[in-house]
Design a protein around this motif. Structure first.
Motif, PDB file in Angstrom:
ATOM      1  N   ASP A 782      -9.190   8.749   1.760  1.00 21.97           N
ATOM      2  CA  ASP A 782      -7.827   8.307   2.038  1.00 21.97           C
ATOM      3  C   ASP A 782      -7.762   7.565   3.371  1.00 21.97           C
ATOM      4  N   GLN A 783      -8.512   8.052   4.355  1.00 24.67           N
ATOM      5  CA  GLN A 783      -8.562   7.359   5.644  1.00 24.67           C
ATOM      6  C   GLN A 783      -9.145   5.955   5.482  1.00 24.67           C
ATOM      7  N   LYS A 785      -9.107   4.159   2.764  1.00 21.33           N
ATOM      8  CA  LYS A 785      -8.115   3.343   2.062  1.00 21.33           C
ATOM      9  C   LYS A 785      -7.088   2.787   3.040  1.00 21.33           C
ATOM     10  N   GLN A 786      -6.646   3.640   3.973  1.00 18.16           N
ATOM     11  CA  GLN A 786      -5.676   3.181   4.955  1.00 18.16           C
ATOM     12  C   GLN A 786      -6.282   2.127   5.880  1.00 18.16           C
ATOM     13  N   THR A 789      -6.263  -1.061   3.991  1.00 22.78           N
ATOM     14  CA  THR A 789      -4.898  -1.590   3.887  1.00 22.78           C
ATOM     15  C   THR A 789      -4.453  -2.219   5.208  1.00 22.78           C
ATOM     16  N   THR A 850      -5.341   2.384  13.052  1.00 22.30           N
ATOM     17  CA  THR A 850      -5.683   3.014  11.778  1.00 22.30           C
ATOM     18  C   THR A 850      -6.039   4.473  12.030  1.00 22.30           C
TER      19      THR A 850
END
Length: 928
Positions: A782-783, A785-786, A789, A850
């Motif tokens: 998830d990190q 993915k962020q 993004t 991030t």
């Protein structure tokens, strides 16, 4: 194995598979001994009906439930059918006759008219059921019922006879005949149920009138001065009924009128007679001048006042809405609305009309005839409801659960205040009441004792042995008096042989009823009472109830919140939407915006989104087929055998965690009727977790011969489990892809032949094969993915979104950098960059915060500090607002006291992350 084509042609696929399902009898409700069952009866649409958006929502929900039950290995049975819709059908056929032949039903006579209705029904009556097939509904069509079919009609008449011959707990007959107030349609010439009356705001006048006291007296004004009192002031919207006034009522506590109770006023219209002033608590002292004209034959409240005070009843209206002789010679023979105008003129001439003020109020209209109804006293057949207390108890005890639960209170409140049911209708189309009268008797003078005298009244299914001496009742039963038997009459009741054929013992009680809350009283409550009364006599309540769950779906409205109607032109044709977006696109798109029990604001964009999602699934499956050979996909075991536990990386673990979480969400969605949440999670899982991340990061692994088979097996596993979850909502595309990807075991053609795994079951199977899902991997992925993004966002902000030769510098701690370094290859490919390297100091480059540190973007172009400061300031404002909102939620006791611990923990973690981000952005601004 056939190749998946470049584009998905929904209509071709839908036509092919529905025909295959029907040919294979996929929808047949058959139960093996000991097999768990799941049954639903369709809320029978009117035989006059055509598919509208409400039907789409309601039947998609039912289809999803029944298809899920099949996947779970249950014997699933969905019983379809139509309702004869007495007044709607009779009205439609009469209009057709008028238009084509210039005749009414009375010109033809009862027998010939009913022949015409049956002809119409045979030609057009199953139209809506054919349309439901277009939607993909998996009903057991061999079980289709019609409420006027011989077997079902016998059930309806049997219930009447049984209730006529039985009594309630107080020894009173359940069915009786009496003259009481009903909703009357002057066009259809029949009593109407409340459901057939719609309230419309109507502009008219309220007339302020002078009712002269027979004996003038005195009263006191506001200052206490004694002044003459010669008349009372009353207000009415219906002056044409004044000739039927029998009293004037005031509230017993109203000091203005207490001294007048027992005195008389002159009735200002019709015969000049004295009528009494009475006291009754039903009068609202605050309305108008606090005095009410009492007209028992033309108002329900007035009728009840009249009953309490033993007042006479004068009916000034004919059945067709014209005035009769009791209205007085000036109005007799006139239409009621013309008479209203004439009455106002006469009252003006006599000096009794003080003022006519424009006035708007809600008026009941006949739903079918479109004219204002009349409250009217007529002889009707009435039912004292059976099993009322038991019907409350089964809901209180949870034997029947309502979803949303709030409707339980509404249901119980209605039963607490229940009134007798008018079950007769003055129609020809319907179940003719099985009552015969001895010839020559005066029906208007029949007593309760007469109704029980077999020499005067005959009640049976077969009729009297000497029919020449009897005359059958002309009225038919209210349509709801047939459909309240629907859950068990569709399963063969009361014929034991037919019940055995229909698997009554296995499929009754049915499992779930899905319907609209607007008929909770007219249908749902009545079915519960009927089931308790007639089904499985002597059995425990849990075996006699008609269903175990009631799901109330919302009303489909337009974007402005208005009910859909042809008049407003805001109701799309579902068949047009199916043609445009496919049945699956319509079904899935609509369910995504249908939260539990709430009204749905229809948005065609969401239906298009449903179509786009289907295309996304199609393309993802096509890409999988193109990525490598399709190995053995015929069972879960075969796929898992190709997954190498030693090769599972963070992305594999995160995907398996997201898959099992999605499975749990869908499971909860079906048990708790949270379909919007289930469909939204399916959407986000497949689009975001699988397509946008996993398939992209796995592209490199698919190129590696050592990892290829494992990576493709992971994709095959996820697609298989997704299709099983997706099938109840979008059965056509699911069936097509299931076949094309080789998931069907040998000899089993259809998705429904495979048993769906539970999340816990899949986890246990994975564990048995040495796969322990690493929960922490989801956090790490998830990190990443962020990071991806935010990196794309930073490129877009700097107008270099399409450039792939840019470089990123990461200012992060050692542990964070190790994560970034390990994922650098896939990150650079995903975000479109030449490289990601580490920096240990701040640099004068555009930056973004991030979860794994601050990313700097090197585009080779000198940074504009002013522009960068503007961008960061805007980002800081957004983060600050987010922090304030989260802090407000966490300080709100209403939220913290009810939110689950996991939600609270998530909110607190989110707040901490946002504060860290705020501090980092502030640091970057200071550095500028």
């Amino acid at each position: 194995m056939a190749e998946i084509t470049k584009s998905y042609e929904a209509r071709d696929v839908e036509t092919k598979w529905y025909a295959a399902w029907q040919e294979a009898k996929c929808f047949a409700g058959r139960a093996e001994p000991g097999q768990e069952t799941y049954s639903i009866v369709i809320p029978p649409p009117n035989v006059t009906g055509i598919l509208h958006m409400g039907h789409v929502l309601n039947n998609t929900l039912q289809d999803a439930l029944i298809r899920r039950a099949r996947l779970e290995g249950k014997a699933a049975c969905w019983i379809p059918g139509t309702d004869h819709a007495g007044i709607a059908t009779q009205t439609m056929v009469e209009k057709h006759l008028k238009k084509t032949e210039g005749k009414g039903r009375r010109d033809l006579g009862r027998e010939e008219f009913l022949k015409r209705v049956w002809t119409w029904r045979d030609e057009k009556g199953d139209h809506i059921l054919k349309q439901l097939r277009e939607l993909g509904c998996s009903c057991d069509w061999d079980r289709t019922h019609f409420t006027m079919d011989p077997g079902y009609s016998k059930a309806v008449l049997t219930s009447f006879v049984k209730l006529f011959n039985s009594t309630d707990s107080e020894g009173r007959a359940h069915i009786y005949r009496g003259k009481r107030m009903v909703n009357w349609c002057p066009v259809s010439l029949t009593a109407l149920s409340d459901e057939e009356v719609e309230m419309r705001p109507t502009k008219g006048f309220i007339y302020q009138l002078r009712y002269e006291l027979v004996e003038p007296t005195t009263t006191k004004d506001a200052e206490g001065n004694v002044i003459p009192l010669t008349h009372l002031v009353l207000e009415t919207t219906r002056p044409e009924t004044i000739a039927a006034d029998v009293a004037v009522a005031v509230h017993p506590d109203d000091e203005r009128y207490q001294h007048l109770v027992g005195k008389f006023v002159w009735r200002p219209l019709g015969n000049r007679v004295q009528i009494p002033i009475i006291a009754d608590a039903a009068v609202d002292p605050a309305f108008a001048a606090g005095a009410l004209k009492v007209t028992p034959a033309h108002d329900k409240v007035d009728f009840e006042i009249g009953q309490r005070h033993k007042l006479p009843v004068i009916d000034a209206l004919n059945a067709d809405g014209t005035m009769n002789e009791f209205a007085g010679p000036e109005l007799a023979g006139m239409d009621r609305f013309a008479a209203r105008k004439k009455a106002a003129e006469i009252l003006t001439e006599r000096g009794n009309l003080i003022e006519a003020k424009p006035y708007e109020n809600n008026v009941g209209y006949s739903q079918r005839a479109g004219v204002p109804i009349e409250p009217r006293l007529t002889q009707q057949w009435w039912l004292r409801y059976p099993r009322v207390e038991e019907a409350k108890q089964v809901v209180r005890d949870g034997l029947i659960q309502m979803h949303p639960e709030r409707w339980t209170k509404v249901y119980l409140n209605w039963l607490d205040n229940i009134q007798d049911w008018c079950i007769s209708r003055q129609l020809w189309w319907g179940h003719r009441i099985p009552v015969w009268y001895a010839k020559g008797i005066d029906r208007e003078k029949l007593t309760e004792a007469d109704l029980r005298d077999p020499k005067i009244i005959h009640v049976s299914l077969e009729g009297p042995a000497d029919p020449e001496n009897w005359t059958q009742e002309d009225d038919v039963l209210d349509t709801w008096a047939s459909s309240w038997l629907w859950p068990f009459a569709t399963l063969g009741w009361p014929n034991a042989e037919e019940q055995a054929k229909a698997n009554f013992a296995q499929f009754y009680p049915t499992t779930t009823l899905a319907t609209g809350a607007d008929i909770i009283f007219f249908w749902v409550a009545r079915m519960i009472m009927a089931g308790l009364e007639f089904a499985k006599p002597g059995a425990p309540a849990e075996e006699r109830i008609p269903f175990k769950h009631v799901y109330f779906n919302g009303i489909v409205r337009d974007k402005q919140g208005r009910k859909m109607s042809k008049t407003l032109g805001n109701s799309p044709d579902p068949l047009d939407l199916i043609q445009k977006y496919g049945a699956d696109g319509l079904r899935f798109g609509l369910l995504q915006i249908a939260p539990l029990g709430q009204d749905v604001k229809f948005d065609e964009d969401r239906i298009e989104s449903g179509k786009n999602f289907c295309n996304k699934i199609w393309n993802a499956c096509r890409f999988r087929q193109m990525s490598g050979p399709m190995s053995d996909n015929s069972s879960l075991e075969a796929i898992l055998a190709r997954i190498d536990a030693s090769k599972l990386d963070d992305d594999d673990h995160a995907l398996l965690a997201a898959l099992t979480d999605t499975m749990k969400t869908v499971e909860r969605g079906f048990t708790g009727f949270e379909f919007a949440g289930a469909t939204q999670r399916l959407y986000s899982f497949f689009w975001n977790d699988f397509c946008d991340w996993y398939v992209e990061v796995a592209k490199t692994r698919v190129q590696d011969p050592a990892a290829k088979d494992h990576a493709l097996a992971m994709q095959d596993l996820v697609i298989r489990e997704f299709l099983l979850m997706f099938e109840p909502f979008a059965p056509f595309i699911t069936e097509e892809l299931w076949s094309l990807l080789g998931y069907a075991p040998a000899g089993k053609t259809f998705v429904q032949d495979t048993r769906i795994e539970t999340a816990d079951g899949l986890i246990a199977t994975l564990n048995a094969r040495g796969v322990q899902i690493d929960a922490d991997a989801s956090t790490r992925v998830d990190q990443l993915k962020q990071v991806a993004t935010f990196a794309r966002q930073l490129k877009a902000d700097q107008s270099v979104a399409q450039k792939r030769d840019v470089k990123f510098l990461a200012l992060s701690g050692q542990s964070e950098w190790l994560v970034l370094e390990k994922a650098a290859a896939k990150l650079t490919r995903l975000v479109g960059a030449a490289e990601i390297s580490r920096t240990t100091e701040e640099v004068a480059l555009p930056a973004i915060v991030t979860p794994l540190g601050t990313l700097y973007l090197d585009t080779g172009v000198k940074v504009d500090p002013a522009a960068e400061r503007t961008r960061l300031t805007k980002e800081l404002d957004a983060v600050t607002k987010h922090i304030a909102g989260t802090e407000a939620r966490l300080s709100n006791e209403a939220f913290t006291s009810k939110a689950p611990p996991a939600v609270l923990e998530g909110a607190r973690k989110q707040l901490a992350d946002q504060k860290m981000k705020r501090d980092e952005i502030t640091r970057l601004l200071n550095a500028l």
